[in-house]
Design a protein around this motif. Sequence first.
Motif, PDB file in Angstrom:
ATOM      1  N   PHE A 127      34.783  38.887  11.685  1.00  0.00           N
ATOM      2  CA  PHE A 127      33.632  38.321  12.093  1.00  0.00           C
ATOM      3  C   PHE A 127      32.562  39.182  11.398  1.00  0.00           C
ATOM      4  O   PHE A 127      32.483  40.239  11.371  1.00  0.00           O
ATOM      5  CB  PHE A 127      33.673  38.632  13.483  1.00  0.00           C
ATOM      6  CG  PHE A 127      34.625  37.764  14.255  1.00  0.00           C
ATOM      7  CD1 PHE A 127      34.127  36.566  14.685  1.00  0.00           C
ATOM      8  CD2 PHE A 127      35.820  38.198  14.585  1.00  0.00           C
ATOM      9  CE1 PHE A 127      35.372  35.744  15.452  1.00  0.00           C
ATOM     10  CE2 PHE A 127      36.594  37.428  15.302  1.00  0.00           C
ATOM     11  CZ  PHE A 127      36.314  36.384  15.603  1.00  0.00           C
ATOM     12  N   PRO A 128      31.212  38.460  11.097  1.00  0.00           N
ATOM     13  CA  PRO A 128      30.260  38.831  10.340  1.00  0.00           C
ATOM     14  C   PRO A 128      29.593  40.070  11.171  1.00  0.00           C
ATOM     15  O   PRO A 128      28.857  40.842  10.813  1.00  0.00           O
ATOM     16  CB  PRO A 128      29.237  37.729   9.982  1.00  0.00           C
ATOM     17  CG  PRO A 128      29.736  36.661  10.903  1.00  0.00           C
ATOM     18  CD  PRO A 128      31.124  37.007  11.271  1.00  0.00           C
ATOM     19  N   VAL A 129      29.440  39.524  12.587  1.00  0.00           N
ATOM     20  CA  VAL A 129      28.703  40.744  13.301  1.00  0.00           C
ATOM     21  C   VAL A 129      29.399  40.561  14.777  1.00  0.00           C
ATOM     22  O   VAL A 129      29.858  39.738  15.250  1.00  0.00           O
ATOM     23  CB  VAL A 129      27.119  40.152  13.815  1.00  0.00           C
ATOM     24  CG1 VAL A 129      26.150  40.380  12.306  1.00  0.00           C
ATOM     25  CG2 VAL A 129      27.028  38.770  14.183  1.00  0.00           C
ATOM     26  N   ALA A 130      29.096  41.408  15.570  1.00  0.00           N
ATOM     27  CA  ALA A 130      29.495  41.644  16.722  1.00  0.00           C
ATOM     28  C   ALA A 130      28.738  40.514  17.691  1.00  0.00           C
ATOM     29  O   ALA A 130      27.628  40.395  17.394  1.00  0.00           O
ATOM     30  CB  ALA A 130      29.456  42.866  17.377  1.00  0.00           C
ATOM     31  N   GLY A 131      29.317  40.175  18.894  1.00  0.00           N
ATOM     32  CA  GLY A 131      28.629  39.103  19.925  1.00  0.00           C
ATOM     33  C   GLY A 131      29.407  38.265  20.361  1.00  0.00           C
ATOM     34  O   GLY A 131      30.658  38.149  20.121  1.00  0.00           O
ATOM     35  N   LYS A 132      28.919  37.079  20.959  1.00  0.00           N
ATOM     36  CA  LYS A 132      29.404  35.871  21.607  1.00  0.00           C
ATOM     37  C   LYS A 132      29.708  34.693  20.580  1.00  0.00           C
ATOM     38  O   LYS A 132      28.582  34.427  20.037  1.00  0.00           O
ATOM     39  CB  LYS A 132      28.762  35.626  22.746  1.00  0.00           C
ATOM     40  CG  LYS A 132      29.547  34.503  23.544  1.00  0.00           C
ATOM     41  CD  LYS A 132      28.979  34.190  24.884  1.00  0.00           C
ATOM     42  CE  LYS A 132      28.116  32.979  24.731  1.00  0.00           C
ATOM     43  NZ  LYS A 132      27.827  32.518  26.047  1.00  0.00           N
ATOM     44  N   TYR A 133      30.920  34.570  20.461  1.00  0.00           N
ATOM     45  CA  TYR A 133      31.148  33.258  19.411  1.00  0.00           C
ATOM     46  C   TYR A 133      31.585  32.259  20.386  1.00  0.00           C
ATOM     47  O   TYR A 133      32.445  32.509  21.175  1.00  0.00           O
ATOM     48  CB  TYR A 133      32.213  33.645  18.282  1.00  0.00           C
ATOM     49  CG  TYR A 133      31.785  34.544  17.249  1.00  0.00           C
ATOM     50  CD1 TYR A 133      31.245  34.185  16.224  1.00  0.00           C
ATOM     51  CD2 TYR A 133      31.662  36.073  17.593  1.00  0.00           C
ATOM     52  CE1 TYR A 133      30.935  34.857  15.038  1.00  0.00           C
ATOM     53  CE2 TYR A 133      30.940  36.865  16.583  1.00  0.00           C
ATOM     54  CZ  TYR A 133      31.003  36.533  15.448  1.00  0.00           C
ATOM     55  OH  TYR A 133      30.102  37.182  14.388  1.00  0.00           O
ATOM     56  N   THR A 134      31.214  30.917  19.938  1.00  0.00           N
ATOM     57  CA  THR A 134      31.823  29.731  20.745  1.00  0.00           C
ATOM     58  C   THR A 134      32.527  28.842  19.882  1.00  0.00           C
ATOM     59  O   THR A 134      32.068  28.714  18.694  1.00  0.00           O
ATOM     60  CB  THR A 134      30.645  28.958  21.574  1.00  0.00           C
ATOM     61  OG1 THR A 134      29.710  29.906  22.185  1.00  0.00           O
ATOM     62  CG2 THR A 134      30.875  27.844  22.224  1.00  0.00           C
ATOM     63  N   PHE A 135      33.617  28.814  20.170  1.00  0.00           N
ATOM     64  CA  PHE A 135      34.673  27.678  19.600  1.00  0.00           C
ATOM     65  C   PHE A 135      34.606  26.235  20.427  1.00  0.00           C
ATOM     66  O   PHE A 135      35.165  26.360  21.447  1.00  0.00           O
ATOM     67  CB  PHE A 135      35.735  28.190  18.945  1.00  0.00           C
ATOM     68  CG  PHE A 135      35.707  29.368  18.296  1.00  0.00           C
ATOM     69  CD1 PHE A 135      35.950  29.583  17.072  1.00  0.00           C
ATOM     70  CD2 PHE A 135      35.646  30.744  18.992  1.00  0.00           C
ATOM     71  CE1 PHE A 135      35.875  30.583  16.172  1.00  0.00           C
ATOM     72  CE2 PHE A 135      35.487  31.938  18.286  1.00  0.00           C
ATOM     73  CZ  PHE A 135      35.533  31.875  16.807  1.00  0.00           C
TER      74      PHE A 135
END
Length: 161
Positions: A128-136
């Motif tokens: 993942f490029p950065v930490a945080g919330k991803y939505t799929f």
Amino acid sequence: MMKLNNLTRFFAIALVGSSMFFTACDNNRIFEENKTIPETGWNSDDIKKFEVDIKDPSTATNFYINVRNADGYPYYNLFLFIKTTFPDGKISTDTLECILADEKGKWLGSGIGDIYDNQIPFKRNVRFPVAGKYTFDIQQGMRTEGVPLIMDVGLRIEKAE
């Protein structure tokens, strides 16, 4: 009465121990969730959303799409559109063809009765490029509305080995 308490205690310890064993066997899992598809079929406007909070972007990961289908599913494959929304709002889209049966019509995956579970590789060894919330967002991409006999679809993210 004392034997019943000891027997009860034994089963409680065995239950806790076995649950710890099964949890320990899957310590590579970062995220896994499956969503049910209506019995009436999967329409293209029924988008399944998965929200994943990534704390350590330095870990290499593998992505899988989980698909559960019934024996009477009329196709050998399932096309999916997968949209990833990054914490900064950027969007990436992918199309994935999930092969559910071989060329002779034999269902792939593991089966119990007339239900088959498939774990389709989606992405391998990515960070993942950065930490945080991803939505799929997962949407069926077949040319048919109400795709029948797909029971569940899900997303699994695990640490790459």
